[in-house]
Design a protein around this motif. Structure first.
Motif, PDB file in Angstrom:
ATOM      1  N   UNK A 149       0.831  -1.207   0.000  1.00 17.99           N
ATOM      2  CA  UNK A 149       0.000   0.000   0.000  1.00 17.99           C
ATOM      3  C   UNK A 149       0.862   1.254   0.000  1.00 17.99           C
ATOM      4  N   UNK A 150       1.853   1.278   0.865  1.00 19.86           N
ATOM      5  CA  UNK A 150       2.723   2.453   0.951  1.00 19.86           C
ATOM      6  C   UNK A 150       3.532   2.634  -0.323  1.00 19.86           C
ATOM      7  N   UNK A 151       4.047   1.547  -0.856  1.00 18.14           N
ATOM      8  CA  UNK A 151       4.885   1.583  -2.050  1.00 18.14           C
ATOM      9  C   UNK A 151       4.130   2.139  -3.249  1.00 18.14           C
ATOM     10  N   UNK A 152       2.949   1.589  -3.515  1.00 17.89           N
ATOM     11  CA  UNK A 152       2.157   2.035  -4.658  1.00 17.89           C
ATOM     12  C   UNK A 152       1.644   3.455  -4.439  1.00 17.89           C
ATOM     13  N   UNK A 153       1.166   3.744  -3.245  1.00 23.06           N
ATOM     14  CA  UNK A 153       0.658   5.085  -2.952  1.00 23.06           C
ATOM     15  C   UNK A 153       1.743   6.139  -3.120  1.00 23.06           C
ATOM     16  N   UNK A 154       2.941   5.822  -2.674  1.00 25.01           N
ATOM     17  CA  UNK A 154       4.061   6.756  -2.769  1.00 25.01           C
ATOM     18  C   UNK A 154       4.409   7.063  -4.225  1.00 25.01           C
ATOM     19  N   UNK A 155       4.537   6.033  -5.034  1.00 27.31           N
ATOM     20  CA  UNK A 155       4.985   6.227  -6.412  1.00 27.31           C
ATOM     21  C   UNK A 155       3.897   6.740  -7.347  1.00 27.31           C
ATOM     22  N   UNK A 156       2.652   6.326  -7.127  1.00 27.62           N
ATOM     23  CA  UNK A 156       1.569   6.730  -8.018  1.00 27.62           C
ATOM     24  C   UNK A 156       0.735   7.877  -7.452  1.00 27.62           C
TER      25      UNK A 156
ATOM     26  N   UNK B 231      -5.511   5.710  -0.488  1.00 30.60           N
ATOM     27  CA  UNK B 231      -5.563   4.381   0.117  1.00 30.60           C
ATOM     28  C   UNK B 231      -6.713   3.542  -0.439  1.00 30.60           C
ATOM     29  N   UNK B 232      -7.872   4.146  -0.611  1.00 27.29           N
ATOM     30  CA  UNK B 232      -9.037   3.404  -1.098  1.00 27.29           C
ATOM     31  C   UNK B 232      -8.789   2.824  -2.489  1.00 27.29           C
ATOM     32  N   UNK B 233      -8.127   3.581  -3.348  1.00 28.58           N
ATOM     33  CA  UNK B 233      -7.836   3.117  -4.701  1.00 28.58           C
ATOM     34  C   UNK B 233      -6.900   1.922  -4.671  1.00 28.58           C
ATOM     35  N   UNK B 234      -5.855   2.015  -3.871  1.00 27.12           N
ATOM     36  CA  UNK B 234      -4.879   0.929  -3.805  1.00 27.12           C
ATOM     37  C   UNK B 234      -5.492  -0.301  -3.132  1.00 27.12           C
ATOM     38  N   UNK B 235      -6.286  -0.099  -2.098  1.00 31.64           N
ATOM     39  CA  UNK B 235      -6.932  -1.223  -1.410  1.00 31.64           C
ATOM     40  C   UNK B 235      -7.918  -1.943  -2.319  1.00 31.64           C
ATOM     41  N   UNK B 236      -8.489  -1.241  -3.280  1.00 35.87           N
ATOM     42  CA  UNK B 236      -9.471  -1.848  -4.175  1.00 35.87           C
ATOM     43  C   UNK B 236      -8.820  -2.782  -5.199  1.00 35.87           C
ATOM     44  N   UNK B 237      -7.500  -2.673  -5.365  1.00 36.33           N
ATOM     45  CA  UNK B 237      -6.804  -3.539  -6.311  1.00 36.33           C
ATOM     46  C   UNK B 237      -6.737  -4.964  -5.768  1.00 36.33           C
ATOM     47  N   UNK B 238      -6.922  -5.951  -6.628  1.00 38.28           N
ATOM     48  CA  UNK B 238      -6.715  -7.331  -6.185  1.00 38.28           C
ATOM     49  C   UNK B 238      -5.249  -7.545  -5.796  1.00 38.28           C
ATOM     50  N   UNK B 239      -5.015  -8.496  -4.919  1.00 34.18           N
ATOM     51  CA  UNK B 239      -3.668  -8.751  -4.410  1.00 34.18           C
ATOM     52  C   UNK B 239      -2.653  -8.944  -5.533  1.00 34.18           C
ATOM     53  N   UNK B 240      -2.982  -9.783  -6.500  1.00 32.88           N
ATOM     54  CA  UNK B 240      -2.020 -10.063  -7.570  1.00 32.88           C
ATOM     55  C   UNK B 240      -1.720  -8.821  -8.401  1.00 32.88           C
ATOM     56  N   UNK B 241      -2.701  -7.961  -8.570  1.00 34.51           N
ATOM     57  CA  UNK B 241      -2.465  -6.717  -9.307  1.00 34.51           C
ATOM     58  C   UNK B 241      -1.570  -5.770  -8.505  1.00 34.51           C
ATOM     59  N   UNK B 242      -1.799  -5.675  -7.190  1.00 36.73           N
ATOM     60  CA  UNK B 242      -0.916  -4.854  -6.338  1.00 36.73           C
ATOM     61  C   UNK B 242       0.503  -5.373  -6.404  1.00 36.73           C
TER      62      UNK B 242
END
Length: 59
Positions: free
Chosen positions: A13-20, A24-35
């Protein structure tokens, strides 16, 4: 089904949120494999970018 640890989830969550700059809601909505794939691709891009950086002290 493999469950990821809370530590791994927070890392993703932190990694994707930081770079993109995604919330939090957007990143949490991603399926695990996509994250996981996003994290792998961000890491690959960073490794490639760092490998291409010129050292200021190289002649």
């Amino acid at each position: 089904m493999n469950l990821q640890s809370p530590r791994e989830l927070y890392h993703q969550l932190a990694f994707i949120s930081y770079y993109f700059h995604w919330d939090l809601e957007t990143v949490m909505a991603l399926p695990h494999l996509e994250r996981k794939k996003f994290c792998e691709e961000i890491s690959r891009i960073n490794r490639q970018a760092n490998a291409e950086e010129k050292n200021l002290f190289d002649v």
